[in-house]
Scaffold this active site. Structure first.
Site, PDB file in Angstrom:
ATOM      1  N   HIS A  11       0.826  -1.213   0.000  1.00 10.49           N
ATOM      2  CA  HIS A  11       0.000   0.000   0.000  1.00 10.49           C
ATOM      3  C   HIS A  11       0.859   1.261   0.000  1.00 10.49           C
ATOM      4  O   HIS A  11       2.054   1.239   0.332  1.00 10.49           O
ATOM      5  CB  HIS A  11      -0.930   0.014   1.220  1.00 10.49           C
ATOM      6  N   GLU A  89      -2.177  -6.703   7.462  1.00  9.23           N
ATOM      7  CA  GLU A  89      -0.847  -6.593   8.054  1.00  9.23           C
ATOM      8  C   GLU A  89      -0.737  -7.481   9.287  1.00  9.23           C
ATOM      9  O   GLU A  89      -1.754  -7.892   9.876  1.00  9.23           O
ATOM     10  CB  GLU A  89      -0.574  -5.126   8.434  1.00  9.23           C
TER      11      GLU A  89
END
Length: 279
Positions: A11, A89
């Protein structure tokens, strides 16, 4: 032979990334202005790649990045992005929302190295790897099912063997040590049963790539250093893999890494391109 392409992108930058504060899963921070510029730059870099599927972590920073990448694509502006919690994550427990320096201090107090240290309430590296393994096996199964579906249609062309040569345009040739195998022309060797975009996170991606290399013997670019392999991808760093499954064998994929954490598209973005080894 089942063959699919896998493009994995971290990202874009968030305010917490810039300030070296751990986000994990508990901090759902949006992209910063720089992060949006990075995502747009990654989208332009990948604009000629015809993806058949797009997956993203369901955390906001990844969702915004995936949307920006597809928004710049010549072929896939309307491709549905599927959000998957397996791409989140690593969970950092009590360390989430705190500076990276705090995590390092916790690890030191525990007598452990920071990358492998698990804060209270966090995920172990093995738990993250298990998530990554599960998702990768899901992608392999998806590609096999697509090939079987196409093979069952008499006279039907392969998914990526249409008349438009544009879908075979890959950006790796000018930016990476190895070009996409047989990426030019329209011969049978160029056929992909799927071409998949995945947007995820730094620590997760490092664990995933570690799994591909150590467990599945992924072939790496010749000039890749151990330091590069162990480093976390910069924000919107791009990695590309070709996966082959002989006779649809899900247990023994043949994986080639075409490029790892490629960041040439970030040159003019104005953000730091070099990521910390521990983040």
């Amino acid at each position: 032979m089942v063959r699919f392409g896998l493009t994995v992108v971290r990202h874009g930058e968030t305010r917490y990334n810039k300030d070296k504060i751990l986000q994990g899963q508990g901090v759902d921070e949006p992209l910063s202005a720089t992060g949006f510029r990075q995502a747009d730059a990654a989208g332009l870099f990948l604009s000629n790649v015809k993806f058949t599927h797009a997956f993203s972590s369901d955390l906001l920073r990844a969702k915004q990045t995936a949307a920006a990448i597809l928004g710049k694509n010549r072929f896939c502006k309307d491709l549905e992005i599927k959000y998957d919690a397996r791409l989140r994550e690593r969970k950092y427990g009590v360390a989430e929302g705190r500076p990276l320096a705090d995590l390092k201090a916790m690890a030191k107090d525990a007598g452990e190295q920071c990358p492998s240290f698990t804060p209270s309430g966090g995920e172990t590296l093995d738990e993250v790897r298990e998530r990554a393994k599960d998702f990768f096996e899901f992608l392999c199964q998806l590609a096999v099912e697509l090939e079987q579906k196409e093979h069952g249609k008499p006279g039907a062309p392969g998914r990526s063997s249409g008349t438009s040569g544009e879908q075979f345009v890959f950006p790796w040739t000018n930016h990476c040590s190895e070009a996409e195998p047989s990426s030019e022309g329209s011969g049978s060797s160029t056929v992909l049963d799927a071409n998949i975009l995945v947007v995820s996170h730094g620590a997760y991606m490092r664990n995933w790539i570690g799994y591909l290399v150590s467990d599945l013997n992924c072939t790496l670019p010749a000039n890749l250093t151990k330091s590069q392999l162990s480093s976390v991808s910069p924000n919107t760093g791009v990695s590309h893999f070709i996966i082959k499954l002989e006779n649809g064998n899900l247990l023994k994929p043949i994986i080639t890494c075409v490029c790892l954490n490629q960041d040439s598209h970030l040159v003019d973005v104005g953000a730091e391109c070099v990521a910390s080894k521990v983040f």
